[in-house]
Design a protein around this motif. Structure first.
Motif, PDB file in Angstrom:
ATOM      1  N   GLY A 146     -12.650 -13.031  14.323  1.00 49.60           N
ATOM      2  CA  GLY A 146     -12.079 -13.629  13.112  1.00 49.60           C
ATOM      3  C   GLY A 146     -10.969 -14.619  13.438  1.00 49.60           C
ATOM      4  N   LEU A 173     -19.313 -12.395  11.953  1.00 47.73           N
ATOM      5  CA  LEU A 173     -18.117 -11.623  11.607  1.00 47.73           C
ATOM      6  C   LEU A 173     -18.463 -10.430  10.720  1.00 47.73           C
ATOM      7  N   THR A 177     -13.620  -9.345   7.632  1.00 51.08           N
ATOM      8  CA  THR A 177     -13.175 -10.595   8.267  1.00 51.08           C
ATOM      9  C   THR A 177     -13.826 -11.791   7.584  1.00 51.08           C
TER      10      THR A 177
END
Length: 227
Positions: A146, A173, A177
């Motif tokens: 992230g 991700l 995130t």
């Protein structure tokens, strides 16, 4: 070009090699708009983005992006167009052998910045915007996925683009995130930079409802919101 229009496509056809991917595309994106670009794999999302940042040449119809005419765009002008458009990819594309600061410095120097003080100030400014001022000296492998994507967004902001094009920016991700990254992109749009996000993630679209453009069956359709 109309004052606040950052992207304007009129009756364009999009080709990959000689294969027609999208036909008769009409699209306008205005200053500060946040727009989702959706569609199945192979539906033409990435091809449309490539036309916008000068990777695919426009032959049919009329197109403007960031003040440049995409039909008459010369190869030598593509780097200048890309300064007007910040590009965010799924796979980060950070230089692994240098720090966060040096990654950003590399881009500024490559785009003509020479004053060391201004370079340093600009790097700190964009890292502040993405909440990573404290990660200046870190190497990419020392920060989370992230955080790496935040660095990529900071990199996209360096030359104060009119538009950010994000191609599956949350693809690698986790859900929490992903939401943080989209919230950051939303904030950027509120400050006046248009944002166009290509995604497969319908959960994130429902979480952050906004205008939707859909690629389907060789066409581009404009939806006001996801239903």
């Amino acid at each position: 070009m109309i004052g606040d229009t950052v992207i304007q496509l009129q009756n364009i056809d999009v080709f990959q090699q000689k294969h027609l991917v999208l036909s008769d595309v009409n699209l306008e994106i205005n200053k500060g708009e946040f727009v989702w670009l959706i569609g199945q794999t192979g539906s033409g999302k990435s091809s449309l983005l490539k036309v916008l940042y000068g990777d695919l040449h426009l032959t049919n119809g009329d197109g403007h992006a960031g003040g440049y005419n995409l039909k008459t765009l010369a190869s030598k002008d593509v780097p200048f167009l890309r300064r007007k458009l910040g590009i965010v990819f799924q796979d980060f594309q950070l230089l692994s052998d240098r720090s966060v600061e040096k990654n950003l410095e590399f881009v500024l120097k490559a785009t003509g910045w020479k004053d060391k003080t201004k370079i340093s100030e600009r790097i700190r400014d964009v890292l502040e915007k993405v909440g990573l001022r404290s990660k200046l000296r870190k190497m990419p492998h020392e920060i989370s996925g992230g955080e790496q994507q935040r660095v990529v967004i900071a990199r996209a902001l360096l030359n104060e683009p009119e538009l950010i094009l994000a191609d599956e920016p949350t693809g690698n991700l986790d859900p929490n995130t992903s939401e943080e990254i989209v919230m950051l992109l939303k904030q950027i749009s509120l400050s006046g930079t248009s944002v166009l996000v290509a995604t497969h993630d319908y959960h994130i679209i429902r979480t952050f409802p906004s205008r939707i453009i859909k690629c389907e069956n060789g066409k581009v359709m404009d939806h006001t919101e996801f239903v």
